[in-house]
Design a protein around this motif. Structure first.
Motif, PDB file in Angstrom:
ATOM      1  N   GLU A 134       0.755  -1.217   0.071  1.00 36.47           N
ATOM      2  CA  GLU A 134       0.144  -0.030   0.097  1.00 36.47           C
ATOM      3  C   GLU A 134       0.973   1.106  -0.102  1.00 36.47           C
ATOM      4  O   GLU A 134       0.250   2.258  -0.310  1.00 36.47           O
ATOM      5  N   ALA A 135       2.314   0.849   0.282  1.00 39.45           N
ATOM      6  CA  ALA A 135       3.047   2.244   0.406  1.00 39.45           C
ATOM      7  C   ALA A 135       3.903   1.969  -0.828  1.00 39.45           C
ATOM      8  O   ALA A 135       5.040   2.688  -0.884  1.00 39.45           O
ATOM      9  N   GLY A 136       3.767   1.234  -1.595  1.00 33.36           N
ATOM     10  CA  GLY A 136       4.799   1.082  -2.685  1.00 33.36           C
ATOM     11  C   GLY A 136       5.871   0.155  -2.826  1.00 33.36           C
ATOM     12  O   GLY A 136       6.742   0.023  -3.650  1.00 33.36           O
ATOM     13  N   LEU A 137       5.909  -0.597  -1.569  1.00 30.58           N
ATOM     14  CA  LEU A 137       7.153  -1.213  -1.142  1.00 30.58           C
ATOM     15  C   LEU A 137       6.579  -2.713  -0.905  1.00 30.58           C
ATOM     16  O   LEU A 137       5.561  -3.199  -0.333  1.00 30.58           O
ATOM     17  N   GLN A 138       7.572  -3.604  -0.928  1.00 25.22           N
ATOM     18  CA  GLN A 138       7.583  -5.037  -0.869  1.00 25.22           C
ATOM     19  C   GLN A 138       7.619  -5.159   0.683  1.00 25.22           C
ATOM     20  O   GLN A 138       8.302  -4.322   1.422  1.00 25.22           O
ATOM     21  N   TYR A 139       6.913  -6.188   1.380  1.00 25.29           N
ATOM     22  CA  TYR A 139       6.863  -6.449   2.705  1.00 25.29           C
ATOM     23  C   TYR A 139       8.635  -6.723   2.825  1.00 25.29           C
ATOM     24  O   TYR A 139       9.219  -7.186   2.325  1.00 25.29           O
ATOM     25  N   PRO A 140       9.001  -6.429   4.111  1.00 22.67           N
ATOM     26  CA  PRO A 140      10.473  -6.538   4.673  1.00 22.67           C
ATOM     27  C   PRO A 140      10.806  -8.224   4.384  1.00 22.67           C
ATOM     28  O   PRO A 140      11.909  -8.165   4.316  1.00 22.67           O
ATOM     29  N   THR A 141       9.858  -8.900   4.761  1.00 24.57           N
ATOM     30  CA  THR A 141      10.070 -10.399   4.643  1.00 24.57           C
ATOM     31  C   THR A 141      10.549 -10.933   3.173  1.00 24.57           C
ATOM     32  O   THR A 141      10.765 -12.147   3.412  1.00 24.57           O
ATOM     33  N   GLN A 142      10.138 -10.160   2.383  1.00 25.75           N
ATOM     34  CA  GLN A 142      10.338 -10.532   1.006  1.00 25.75           C
ATOM     35  C   GLN A 142      11.817 -10.251   0.530  1.00 25.75           C
ATOM     36  O   GLN A 142      11.813  -9.406  -0.453  1.00 25.75           O
ATOM     37  N   GLY A 143      12.797 -10.422   1.189  1.00 24.92           N
ATOM     38  CA  GLY A 143      14.171 -10.154   0.684  1.00 24.92           C
ATOM     39  C   GLY A 143      14.650  -8.780   1.353  1.00 24.92           C
ATOM     40  O   GLY A 143      15.756  -8.470   0.835  1.00 24.92           O
ATOM     41  N   GLY A 144      13.997  -8.138   2.253  1.00 25.20           N
ATOM     42  CA  GLY A 144      14.140  -6.864   2.783  1.00 25.20           C
ATOM     43  C   GLY A 144      14.905  -7.058   4.061  1.00 25.20           C
ATOM     44  O   GLY A 144      15.453  -8.203   4.650  1.00 25.20           O
ATOM     45  N   TYR A 145      14.674  -6.085   5.100  1.00 21.18           N
ATOM     46  CA  TYR A 145      15.016  -6.025   6.259  1.00 21.18           C
ATOM     47  C   TYR A 145      14.366  -5.376   7.204  1.00 21.18           C
ATOM     48  O   TYR A 145      13.672  -4.253   6.858  1.00 21.18           O
ATOM     49  N   SER A 146      14.389  -5.723   8.537  1.00 23.95           N
ATOM     50  CA  SER A 146      13.394  -4.863   9.556  1.00 23.95           C
ATOM     51  C   SER A 146      14.699  -4.958  10.763  1.00 23.95           C
ATOM     52  O   SER A 146      14.988  -5.804  11.370  1.00 23.95           O
ATOM     53  N   GLY A 147      15.200  -3.944  11.280  1.00 17.26           N
ATOM     54  CA  GLY A 147      15.815  -3.707  12.415  1.00 17.26           C
ATOM     55  C   GLY A 147      16.638  -2.459  12.558  1.00 17.26           C
ATOM     56  O   GLY A 147      16.482  -1.746  11.890  1.00 17.26           O
TER      57      GLY A 147
END
Length: 709
Positions: A134-147
């Protein structure tokens, strides 16, 4: 499915009609009026607070709605837009939300905002949002990062440099001031396939060769959003670096208010000698509070070689120091040295290399008469118990005699500027709770218009007789230190516990921000701890659109020249962060005072609702009371009264222009696109609420949240 879509489209169409633009091609050429005001919708978090603080500092008007407060205004079509003189009016030029959608599912308020943004081409800033489609970005779990992104070096992309962040050189380093504290949390991910998303600031995703977005523009459903996926507060360097670009993006580079990066350094006690800290006695012999019978003064004074070094340093940094001088320092030195003062001769010969400020003739204390028979000193009293004050004549002589010495030496002075010794004459707590009543008349006797004050005591300007104060930031480089070991020893004494041999100030005042868990190593503590901290504090002031000067002392340019590592850290650090179109602004004292004074009057006018500004097409109209200086930031090529407006800075023009009381008209260049009304039907914007944004406790609770940290 088709029926549902049609129902939503009809709803959006109804909202658009309610926003003041009749549907139909016959009205497509109606140019709306867009008020130059930002709507900030806050959830009480640090991100929206930070953006609001940036707008306040710049003098950009905004309306804030706190979603956590009962009785707040409802955001609906009538709140957002209306009609003035038959012309549709958008009441806000930009919208700031806590995240991409902070409202409940099916929220009428989010629907009203979406329709408003579509209708008037009003951009939206998502101050800190979860990375999601909804913000134009993939979820962090899809090859991204949260931290955590503490210590990460982010980079402005080519699109960011060509767009709102063109004032930066490229690097956006994230602070990591305390390894034990989580300071910045972020979601790093890539744009959704097929999304109209332009990354502006990116960082490498940990463990991967690819980069993820921290700031980017998402265009969808006839709307534009600036998506920010890291949390911050208003004092953190990463926000301060990006704050200008966030404002320029949301306003299209057309807004009231202005922001620049300032740095000025006053060097006090020039020509005098500063007494040295005694590492055995833990006091400064010669100071009124050092009463040890074995205390022998050991003065620190610059040499001609130190002047040469200062000149070479200035030339290498394209920076000018302000020298606050005490003429009696040279007179006394000549008397003690058979008429010779090589330092004064050198400074006079090179007088045009520096700016000069009257610092009084002998550096006398100009407040109450000090009773130094006790430690700490106290104000002496008359027989009736009233305070004994330094006289008007004595104060006036200190000012006038020093001016005459400076004029005789042909120093390039501004006679309206004055720095009193220790900022004396003004109240000094706890001993002196009011100004010396003789100070204002003495200032008037000498036509003083700008009087330096200590920002750590009084951060706001005020009037004292004919003069207006100019608050100065004291740098934690001590006046009584010419060598690193002395500086660190005194620093240890001040900021450690009594059990560690310190003063105990931190035990008495736990809010002190520079407290030490253990004494610093006198050989390494300065370079490893004090210099980085002082650089960070000073650079924080520079990046906060704060023109107030900093002050050190001549002793810090002598002997081991301990001030230069801090000053180099500020100037070199700045140079590494900013593009050539955003130079450091180095003003003298009177110009700093005038800037602060104009800002105070401007802020008061905004608070009182005495300024109205709006844009119609390529014309900005400002209505303000006569005599008020109006400040604005506009695209290069803008004009006022047929003449070029403002000065070039950070890829735009900004400045002040006086109001006569009549409407002030500023013309934008043809390249500055005007918001266009659009009442065509568009796909319905998403109104589902964002998932709860994860904010670790350390971000809002453990990270120091003060101007100095």
């Amino acid at each position: 499915m088709k029926r549902t879509l049609r129902t939503t489209l009809l709803t959006v169409g109804a909202l658009i009609a309610a926003l003041g633009l009749p549907a139909g091609a016959a009205h497509a050429d109606t140019t709306p009026r867009v008020d130059l005001r930002v709507l900030v919708v806050s959830d009480g978090g640090p991100a929206t607070d930070a953006i609001a603080a940036e707008l306040t500092a710049a003098g950009t008007p905004y309306t804030e709605i706190d979603l956590t407060r009962s009785g707040r205004p409802v955001i609906d079509a009538g709140f957002l837009a209306d009609t003035v003189d038959g012309r549709p009016r958008a009441r806000f030029q930009a919208v700031v939300l806590p995240n991409d959608n902070p409202f409940p599912a099916g929220s009428a308020e989010m629907g009203a905002l979406a329709a408003y943004e579509q209708t008037y081409d009003v951009p939206q800033v998502d101050a800190y949002t979860y990375a999601r489609p909804e913000a134009g970005l993939q979820y962090p779990t899809q090859g991204g990062y949260s931290g955590s992104v503490d210590g990460v070096r982010a980079e402005v992309t080519a699109a960011g440099k060509a767009g709102p962040f063109g004032y930066l050189d490229g690097a956006v380093p994230f602070e990591d001031n305390d390894p034990a504290v989580g300071e910045s949390y972020a979601y790093l991910s890539r744009p959704v396939a097929g999304a109209d998303f332009t990354p502006y600031v990116e960082a490498t995703i940990p463990g991967r060769p690819t980069k993820g977005t921290l700031v980017g523009e998402f265009r969808h459903d006839g709307r534009r959003e600036l998506v920010v996926t890291f949390v911050y507060n208003q004092y953190q360097q990463q926000f301060r670096l990006l704050a200008r670009g966030i404002v320029e993006w949301m306003t299209g580079g057309v807004h009231l208010g202005a922001s620049r990066n300032y740095f000025a350094v006053h060097v006090d006690d020039m020509l005098a000698a500063d007494d040295r800290w005694n590492t055995e006695l833990n006091c400064t012999p010669g100071d009124v509070d050092c009463r040890d019978p074995g205390a022998t003064p050991d003065p620190i004074r610059m040499t001609p070689a130190d002047v040469d070094h200062a000149i070479a340093w200035q030339n290498s940094k394209d920076f000018t120091l302000d020298f606050a001088y005490n003429g009696a320092g040279s007179v006394d030195h000549r008397e003690d040295n058979n008429g010779v003062d090589l330092l004064a001769d050198k400074l006079i010969a090179d007088r045009d290399e520096f700016r000069w400020i009257n610092h009084t003739y002998t550096h006398a204390f100009l407040g109450c008469v000090q009773d130094t028979t006790v430690v700490p000193w106290r104000c002496a009293t008359n027989a009736d118990g009233s305070t004994r004050w330094v006289s008007r004549n004595d104060i006036s002589d200190e000012i006038a005699d020093n001016r005459v010495w400076g004029e005789t030496a042909r120093l390039p002075l501004e006679n309206g500027e004055l720095v009193t010794g220790e900022h004396s004459g003004m109240k000094v707590l706890p001993q002196q709770t009011e100004d010396n009543p003789n100070l204002a008349p003495a200032l008037d006797d000498n036509d003083i218009t700008w009087l330096a004050s200590d920002n750590s005591r009084e951060s706001a300007q005020r009037r004292i007789g004919p003069a207006t104060t100019v608050p100065r930031y004291p740098m934690n480089i001590f006046y009584n230190a010419g060598r690193v070991a002395e500086q660190v020893d005194e620093y240890n004494w001040i900021y450690t516990s009594r059990a560690q041999g310190g003063s105990g100030i931190c035990e008495d005042n736990p809010a002190t921000t520079t407290c030490l868990p253990a004494p610093l190593d006198t050989a390494t503590g300065y370079a490893d701890v004090i210099v980085p901290l002082e650089k960070r504090i000073a650079l924080g002031h520079v990046l906060a659109n704060d023109p107030k000067p900093h002050f050190i002392h001549q002793s810090n340019l002598a002997e081991e020249r301990i001030a230069y590592p801090v000053l180099n850290g500020v100037l070199d650090g700045y140079q590494a962060l900013f593009a050539d179109n955003t130079p450091l602004v180095n003003l003298r004292m009177k110009d700093i005072g005038a800037e602060l004074q104009r800002r105070a009057l401007w802020q008061a006018a905004l608070q009182d609702g005495e300024v109205t500004a709006y844009r119609i097409g390529d014309t900005v109209t400002v209505q303000a009371q006569a005599g008020l200086a109006v400040t604005a930031t506009l695209p290069t090529g803008s004009t006022v009264g047929g003449a070029a407006f403002g000065e070039a800075y950070a890829g735009a023009v900004s400045g002040w222009t006086p109001s006569t009381g009549a409407p002030l008209s500023l013309t934008l260049p043809a390249s500055a696109e005007a918001p266009a009304a659009d009442s065509s039907e568009r796909p319905a914007p998403a109104t589902d609420p964002a998932p709860e944004v994860r904010v670790p406790a350390g971000v809002t609770e453990r990270v120091p949240y003060t101007p100095d940290n």
